[in-house]
Design a protein around this motif. Structure first.
Motif, PDB file in Angstrom:
ATOM      1  N   GLU A  28     -22.712  -2.202  -8.586  1.00  0.00           N
ATOM      2  CA  GLU A  28     -23.172  -2.030  -9.962  1.00  0.00           C
ATOM      3  C   GLU A  28     -23.339  -0.566 -10.324  1.00  0.00           C
ATOM      4  N   ASP A  29     -23.740   0.251  -9.361  1.00  0.00           N
ATOM      5  CA  ASP A  29     -23.889   1.674  -9.611  1.00  0.00           C
ATOM      6  C   ASP A  29     -22.502   2.275  -9.853  1.00  0.00           C
ATOM      7  N   ASP A  30     -22.339   2.985 -10.966  1.00  0.00           N
ATOM      8  CA  ASP A  30     -21.021   3.504 -11.337  1.00  0.00           C
ATOM      9  C   ASP A  30     -20.447   4.448 -10.284  1.00  0.00           C
ATOM     10  N   LEU A  73     -12.783   1.238 -14.516  1.00  0.00           N
ATOM     11  CA  LEU A  73     -14.147   0.745 -14.769  1.00  0.00           C
ATOM     12  C   LEU A  73     -14.442   0.675 -16.261  1.00  0.00           C
ATOM     13  N   LEU A  74     -13.875   1.603 -17.013  1.00  0.00           N
ATOM     14  CA  LEU A  74     -14.097   1.621 -18.456  1.00  0.00           C
ATOM     15  C   LEU A  74     -13.369   0.483 -19.157  1.00  0.00           C
ATOM     16  N   GLU A 111     -12.287   5.778 -12.984  1.00  0.00           N
ATOM     17  CA  GLU A 111     -13.091   5.744 -14.213  1.00  0.00           C
ATOM     18  C   GLU A 111     -12.395   4.930 -15.298  1.00  0.00           C
ATOM     19  N   ASP A 113     -21.146   3.296 -19.649  1.00  0.00           N
ATOM     20  CA  ASP A 113     -21.520   4.704 -19.509  1.00  0.00           C
ATOM     21  C   ASP A 113     -20.550   5.502 -18.642  1.00  0.00           C
ATOM     22  N   ILE A 114     -19.330   5.005 -18.505  1.00  0.00           N
ATOM     23  CA  ILE A 114     -18.309   5.741 -17.748  1.00  0.00           C
ATOM     24  C   ILE A 114     -17.843   6.925 -18.587  1.00  0.00           C
ATOM     25  N   GLY A 174     -19.165   5.824 -22.443  1.00  0.00           N
ATOM     26  CA  GLY A 174     -17.887   5.101 -22.465  1.00  0.00           C
ATOM     27  C   GLY A 174     -17.334   5.000 -23.875  1.00  0.00           C
ATOM     28  N   GLU A 194     -13.536  -3.290 -16.579  1.00  0.00           N
ATOM     29  CA  GLU A 194     -14.880  -3.851 -16.409  1.00  0.00           C
ATOM     30  C   GLU A 194     -15.768  -3.610 -17.626  1.00  0.00           C
ATOM     31  N   ARG A 238     -17.495  -1.036 -18.480  1.00  0.00           N
ATOM     32  CA  ARG A 238     -18.770  -0.368 -18.171  1.00  0.00           C
ATOM     33  C   ARG A 238     -19.091   0.636 -19.276  1.00  0.00           C
TER      34      ARG A 238
END
Length: 198
Positions: A111-113, A135-136, A132, A143-144, A183, A139, A141
């Protein structure tokens, strides 16, 4: 994303002005998992058209490109016939091997980026920027912050009215105040770059 951009606009007048000028970006989501990362490797450092051509050949060769076992079973010659260089074949095999062995569980990344980025960069050929982006967009996320992206650095400079493009370190520092919406700020930076460049 709209809520995050509205929050940024309330916090930073330059975002409010830029949103009025460029509008909201369209969502850009990709399927999470092995196939998306394989596509990322195939598409690195080639044009969109070349990446699409290679992907189509690879998908035809493997029949099921979502199965990493199929890639591991393919010979180097077969991968080369699909357009993958020796280096890209190595990267693709690294990804497939980590997934098959269970060392990389793409359905349960940390869970931690930063921990998730560290897990993804264990794949040969996947650097911080590629991790990144995954994840962006795969997923979602929130705050990427791909501060090393040239268009992001450029647009942060443009949006904030800086005399020159900030480097990656400065771009990271400038965006600290935008947590936890970085993000959306990155996606908007790309959108603004395209809209203003037209």
């Amino acid at each position: 994303m709209k809520e995050s951009l509205d929050a940024l606009a309330a916090r930073e007048p330059v975002f409010a002005e830029a949103l009025a000028r460029a509008g909201y970006p369209e969502p850009r989501l990709r399927e999470p998992g092995y196939e998306t990362l394989l596509r990322t490797i195939v598409g690195q450092q080639v044009s969109v058209a070349a990446a699409a051509s290679m992907w189509n050949k690879l998908a035809a060769l493997l029949e099921d490109p979502s199965d990493p076992q199929r890639l591991l079973a393919a010979s180097d010659e077969e991968l080369r016939s699909a357009g993958l260089s020796r280096q890209k074949s190595g990267y693709a095999r690294s990804l497939a091997q980590l997934v098959v062995s269970g060392e990389l569980d793409l359905s349960h990344l940390p869970e931690d980026d930063e921990e998730a980025i560290a897990a993804l960069t264990r794949i040969k050929g996947i650097g911080r920027w590629s991790a990144e982006i995954y994840l962006l967009f795969a997923e979602g996320r929130p705050d990427i912050w791909p501060a090393g992206d040239l268009a992001v650095m450029r647009e942060v400079g443009v949006l904030l009215g800086l005399p020159e493009r900030p480097d990656e370190k400065r771009t990271r520092e400038l965006a600290e105040a935008w947590r936890p919406h970085r993000g959306a700020a990155a996606i908007f930076a790309w959108h603004h770059y395209k809209m203003v460049a037209i």
